[in-house]
Design a protein around this motif. Structure first.
Motif, PDB file in Angstrom:
ATOM      1  N   GLY A 147      61.533  21.812  18.460  1.00 54.05           N
ATOM      2  CA  GLY A 147      62.454  22.161  19.539  1.00 54.05           C
ATOM      3  C   GLY A 147      63.685  22.903  19.072  1.00 54.05           C
ATOM      4  N   LEU A 148      63.639  23.491  17.867  1.00 54.81           N
ATOM      5  CA  LEU A 148      64.806  24.165  17.313  1.00 54.81           C
ATOM      6  C   LEU A 148      64.820  25.665  17.612  1.00 54.81           C
ATOM      7  CD1 LEU A 148      65.032  22.377  13.845  1.00 54.81           C
ATOM      8  CD2 LEU A 148      66.660  22.195  15.738  1.00 54.81           C
ATOM      9  N   LEU A 149      63.695  26.248  17.989  1.00 55.51           N
ATOM     10  CA  LEU A 149      63.627  27.679  18.277  1.00 55.51           C
ATOM     11  C   LEU A 149      63.398  27.901  19.774  1.00 55.51           C
ATOM     12  CD1 LEU A 149      61.447  29.089  15.332  1.00 55.51           C
ATOM     13  CD2 LEU A 149      63.936  29.118  15.578  1.00 55.51           C
ATOM     14  N   PRO A 150      64.202  28.749  20.397  1.00 51.38           N
ATOM     15  CA  PRO A 150      64.019  28.999  21.839  1.00 51.38           C
ATOM     16  C   PRO A 150      62.827  29.899  22.111  1.00 51.38           C
ATOM     17  CG  PRO A 150      65.778  30.377  20.987  1.00 51.38           C
ATOM     18  CD  PRO A 150      65.347  29.490  19.842  1.00 51.38           C
ATOM     19  N   GLU A 151      61.974  29.471  22.987  1.00 50.74           N
ATOM     20  CA  GLU A 151      60.861  30.311  23.430  1.00 50.74           C
ATOM     21  C   GLU A 151      61.330  31.135  24.623  1.00 50.74           C
ATOM     22  OE1 GLU A 151      57.298  28.231  24.302  1.00 50.74           O
ATOM     23  OE2 GLU A 151      57.432  26.943  22.522  1.00 50.74           O
ATOM     24  N   ALA A 152      61.028  32.453  24.563  1.00 52.96           N
ATOM     25  CA  ALA A 152      61.396  33.313  25.686  1.00 52.96           C
ATOM     26  C   ALA A 152      60.300  33.360  26.747  1.00 52.96           C
ATOM     27  CB  ALA A 152      61.703  34.723  25.185  1.00 52.96           C
ATOM     28  N   GLY A 153      59.153  32.817  26.400  1.00 48.55           N
ATOM     29  CA  GLY A 153      58.072  32.813  27.362  1.00 48.55           C
ATOM     30  C   GLY A 153      56.744  32.546  26.679  1.00 48.55           C
ATOM     31  N   ARG A 154      55.669  32.728  27.428  1.00 47.00           N
ATOM     32  CA  ARG A 154      54.319  32.552  26.912  1.00 47.00           C
ATOM     33  C   ARG A 154      53.480  33.766  27.317  1.00 47.00           C
ATOM     34  NH1 ARG A 154      52.548  27.593  24.055  1.00 47.00           N
ATOM     35  NH2 ARG A 154      54.472  26.362  23.977  1.00 47.00           N
ATOM     36  N   SER A 155      52.548  34.104  26.458  1.00 43.20           N
ATOM     37  CA  SER A 155      51.623  35.191  26.789  1.00 43.20           C
ATOM     38  C   SER A 155      50.622  34.709  27.833  1.00 43.20           C
ATOM     39  CB  SER A 155      50.896  35.668  25.522  1.00 43.20           C
ATOM     40  OG  SER A 155      50.002  34.648  25.076  1.00 43.20           O
ATOM     41  N   SER A 156      49.825  35.652  28.334  1.00 37.88           N
ATOM     42  CA  SER A 156      48.804  35.261  29.311  1.00 37.88           C
ATOM     43  C   SER A 156      47.812  34.280  28.729  1.00 37.88           C
ATOM     44  CB  SER A 156      48.071  36.511  29.823  1.00 37.88           C
ATOM     45  OG  SER A 156      47.474  37.209  28.732  1.00 37.88           O
ATOM     46  N   GLY A 157      47.683  34.334  27.401  1.00 40.37           N
ATOM     47  CA  GLY A 157      46.782  33.389  26.747  1.00 40.37           C
ATOM     48  C   GLY A 157      47.467  32.091  26.343  1.00 40.37           C
ATOM     49  N   GLY A 158      48.727  31.928  26.728  1.00 37.43           N
ATOM     50  CA  GLY A 158      49.452  30.683  26.426  1.00 37.43           C
ATOM     51  C   GLY A 158      50.123  30.645  25.069  1.00 37.43           C
ATOM     52  N   HIS A 159      50.191  31.800  24.372  1.00 38.18           N
ATOM     53  CA  HIS A 159      50.831  31.834  23.059  1.00 38.18           C
ATOM     54  C   HIS A 159      52.343  32.007  23.199  1.00 38.18           C
ATOM     55  CE1 HIS A 159      46.924  31.977  21.142  1.00 38.18           C
ATOM     56  NE2 HIS A 159      46.582  33.033  21.888  1.00 38.18           N
ATOM     57  N   ARG A 160      53.058  31.406  22.274  1.00 39.75           N
ATOM     58  CA  ARG A 160      54.511  31.481  22.305  1.00 39.75           C
ATOM     59  C   ARG A 160      54.987  32.912  22.117  1.00 39.75           C
ATOM     60  NH1 ARG A 160      53.815  26.837  18.790  1.00 39.75           N
ATOM     61  NH2 ARG A 160      54.508  24.907  19.801  1.00 39.75           N
ATOM     62  N   ARG A 161      56.061  33.271  22.845  1.00 38.11           N
ATOM     63  CA  ARG A 161      56.705  34.565  22.696  1.00 38.11           C
ATOM     64  C   ARG A 161      58.202  34.299  22.435  1.00 38.11           C
ATOM     65  NH1 ARG A 161      53.413  38.494  21.805  1.00 38.11           N
ATOM     66  NH2 ARG A 161      54.473  40.065  23.105  1.00 38.11           N
ATOM     67  N   TYR A 162      58.778  35.123  21.604  1.00 34.95           N
ATOM     68  CA  TYR A 162      60.166  34.891  21.176  1.00 34.95           C
ATOM     69  C   TYR A 162      61.014  36.143  21.369  1.00 34.95           C
ATOM     70  CZ  TYR A 162      58.063  30.907  18.782  1.00 34.95           C
ATOM     71  OH  TYR A 162      57.368  29.755  18.491  1.00 34.95           O
ATOM     72  N   GLY A 163      62.298  35.914  21.650  1.00 36.42           N
ATOM     73  CA  GLY A 163      63.261  36.994  21.750  1.00 36.42           C
ATOM     74  C   GLY A 163      64.199  37.005  20.558  1.00 36.42           C
ATOM     75  N   ALA A 164      65.210  37.879  20.645  1.00 37.36           N
ATOM     76  CA  ALA A 164      66.151  38.045  19.528  1.00 37.36           C
ATOM     77  C   ALA A 164      66.911  36.755  19.218  1.00 37.36           C
ATOM     78  CB  ALA A 164      67.140  39.165  19.845  1.00 37.36           C
ATOM     79  N   GLU A 165      67.131  35.936  20.231  1.00 37.53           N
ATOM     80  CA  GLU A 165      67.876  34.704  19.997  1.00 37.53           C
ATOM     81  C   GLU A 165      67.134  33.772  19.043  1.00 37.53           C
ATOM     82  OE1 GLU A 165      70.148  31.119  22.442  1.00 37.53           O
ATOM     83  OE2 GLU A 165      68.946  32.600  23.524  1.00 37.53           O
ATOM     84  N   ALA A 166      65.803  33.777  19.120  1.00 34.82           N
ATOM     85  CA  ALA A 166      65.018  32.928  18.217  1.00 34.82           C
ATOM     86  C   ALA A 166      65.189  33.382  16.772  1.00 34.82           C
ATOM     87  CB  ALA A 166      63.541  32.967  18.616  1.00 34.82           C
ATOM     88  N   LEU A 167      65.254  34.706  16.569  1.00 35.60           N
ATOM     89  CA  LEU A 167      65.461  35.220  15.215  1.00 35.60           C
ATOM     90  C   LEU A 167      66.827  34.798  14.682  1.00 35.60           C
ATOM     91  CD1 LEU A 167      64.556  36.939  12.817  1.00 35.60           C
ATOM     92  CD2 LEU A 167      65.481  38.955  14.003  1.00 35.60           C
ATOM     93  N   GLU A 168      67.859  34.900  15.503  1.00 39.11           N
ATOM     94  CA  GLU A 168      69.190  34.478  15.063  1.00 39.11           C
ATOM     95  C   GLU A 168      69.230  32.978  14.793  1.00 39.11           C
ATOM     96  OE1 GLU A 168      71.452  36.539  14.254  1.00 39.11           O
ATOM     97  OE2 GLU A 168      70.332  38.276  14.975  1.00 39.11           O
ATOM     98  N   ARG A 169      68.555  32.219  15.656  1.00 43.05           N
ATOM     99  CA  ARG A 169      68.522  30.762  15.450  1.00 43.05           C
ATOM    100  C   ARG A 169      67.775  30.428  14.152  1.00 43.05           C
ATOM    101  NH1 ARG A 169      68.961  25.744  18.080  1.00 43.05           N
ATOM    102  NH2 ARG A 169      70.594  26.754  19.293  1.00 43.05           N
ATOM    103  N   LEU A 170      66.691  31.143  13.880  1.00 47.89           N
ATOM    104  CA  LEU A 170      65.920  30.900  12.661  1.00 47.89           C
ATOM    105  C   LEU A 170      66.761  31.213  11.428  1.00 47.89           C
ATOM    106  CD1 LEU A 170      63.231  29.991  11.550  1.00 47.89           C
ATOM    107  CD2 LEU A 170      62.381  32.334  11.811  1.00 47.89           C
ATOM    108  N   ARG A 171      67.573  32.247  11.500  1.00 44.27           N
ATOM    109  CA  ARG A 171      68.464  32.570  10.384  1.00 44.27           C
ATOM    110  C   ARG A 171      69.506  31.478  10.175  1.00 44.27           C
ATOM    111  NH1 ARG A 171      68.914  38.970  12.019  1.00 44.27           N
ATOM    112  NH2 ARG A 171      67.114  39.682  10.780  1.00 44.27           N
ATOM    113  N   LEU A 172      70.001  30.918  11.267  1.00 42.31           N
ATOM    114  CA  LEU A 172      70.940  29.796  11.141  1.00 42.31           C
ATOM    115  C   LEU A 172      70.272  28.599  10.469  1.00 42.31           C
ATOM    116  CD1 LEU A 172      72.912  29.725  14.526  1.00 42.31           C
ATOM    117  CD2 LEU A 172      73.846  30.162  12.254  1.00 42.31           C
ATOM    118  N   ILE A 173      69.049  28.317  10.878  1.00 41.72           N
ATOM    119  CA  ILE A 173      68.318  27.193  10.284  1.00 41.72           C
ATOM    120  C   ILE A 173      68.137  27.420   8.785  1.00 41.72           C
ATOM    121  CG2 ILE A 173      66.099  25.982  10.217  1.00 41.72           C
ATOM    122  CD1 ILE A 173      65.841  26.593  13.224  1.00 41.72           C
TER     123      ILE A 173
END
Length: 332
Positions: free
Chosen positions: A30-56
């Motif tokens: 629950g540490l990375l924000p998901e921006a949505g899901r693909s039609s196949g249900g796969h996680r999709r991420y935006g720029a905020e997830a990259l910044e959060r991952l760098r913080l981690i």
């Protein structure tokens, strides 16, 4: 970004320079924000997830545990970032940091690092101590330093003083005395300080001290006296001696100042008037109390106190010497 402005888990991992397994792990925590899901249900991420991952990664790079990271970064499930807005994403990611928790975990990690550094400094000085000794000295020094924890603590010295202080002394006064007479281990010890500390530890843990013949004498002979009054008065005398440097300048033997305060502590505790006769008796009492165990304690401990820090044993010795000189001058 992808046509929809979002990244797959693999794309995010590539941009962050980590493995897909790492991204999935932090997502599931629950540490990375998901921006949505693909039609196949796969996680999709935006720029905020990259910044959060760098913080981690920064927090983990400071050797903070996962539980500490989770204290600092709140869960982000369901948070949606606007695609392509990197600066806003960075600001949102940083705004999600719990400032108070970050301060606490960083302070805790600093304490752990300082403890490790203290242990390394002590180990280095111990190694130099052994290296620089003769063949016979090395064996003895190994035995001495092997009995001391790394980094060292002062528990044994505190127990020594608590054992020999008067039983009627209030706990508040006992704590004040112990704090004043037990030296803190030097932050950056030299080999001689390591040796002095090890020998001091050996002294205070000597099992023979349990026997009456080795136990330090009480500060006053048998009889009624008020321990709290004595030790509080002595604290005032030592502070005065340190502040005015009366004894070191040779003025203590002339009376007044620290010396009078020193004698008064004993006189008031005994309920007797201060005078020439009392001072003569006090010289005898001090000679008995300042026996070999206490004398060796202060000889070893003196070099362990910080520069400029009052050493009560030295001040006590100087005041005692000044009193003896005054009494001898009066007798002559």
């Amino acid at each position: 970004m992808s046509p929809d402005g979002l990244w797959s888990i693999g794309e995010l991992a590539g941009r962050a320079g980590v493995t897909v397994k790492t991204v999935r792990f932090y997502s599931e925590r629950g540490l990375l924000p998901e921006a949505g899901r693909s039609s196949g249900g796969h996680r999709r991420y935006g720029a905020e997830a990259l910044e959060r991952l760098r913080l981690i990664r920064s927090l983990r790079g400071l050797d903070l545990s996962l539980s500490e990271v989770e204290r600092v970064l709140p869960g982000t499930a369901g948070v949606r970032a606007e695609a392509g807005v990197r600066e806003e994403a960075r600001v949102r990611a940083e705004a999600g940091v719990r400032a108070e928790a970050l301060e606490e975990v960083v302070a805790a990690e600093l304490r752990r690092v300082e403890a490790r550094l203290a242990a390394l400094r002590w180990r280095e000085a111990s190694l130099r101590l052994v290296r620089d000794g003769t063949a016979a000295e090395r064996v003895e020094r190994l035995r001495l330093i092997g009995a001391v924890a790394v980094p060292p603590d002062t528990d044994a010295m505190a127990r020594f003083w608590r054992r020999i202080l008067p039983v009627r002394l209030p706990g508040r006064v006992v704590s004040l005395v112990v704090d004043a007479v037990v030296p803190r281990p030097p932050r950056e010890p030299d080999p001689e300080q390591v040796l002095a500390f090890a020998r001091l530890h050996e002294l205070v843990t000597d099992p023979r001290l349990a026997g009456a013949e080795f136990r330090p004498a009480p500060p006053l002979p048998d009889g009624e006296y008020r321990p709290a009054v004595l030790y509080e008065g002595l604290a005032e005398a030592y502070a005065l001696a340190a502040a005015e440097a009366e004894v070191g300048a040779g003025r203590g033997a002339e009376g007044g100042g620290a010396l009078d305060c020193f004698v008064s502590a004993y006189a008031v505790a005994r309920g007797e008037p201060d005078g020439a006769a009392f001072r003569r008796r006090l010289v005898g009492w001090l000679a008995v109390h300042d026996g070999p165990v206490i004398g060796r304690y202060w000889k070893l401990a003196a070099g362990l106190f910080a520069p400029g820090e009052p050493v009560l044993g030295v001040l006590h010795h100087q005041l005692s010497v000044a009193l003896r000189g005054q009494v001898r001058a009066g007798a002559g």
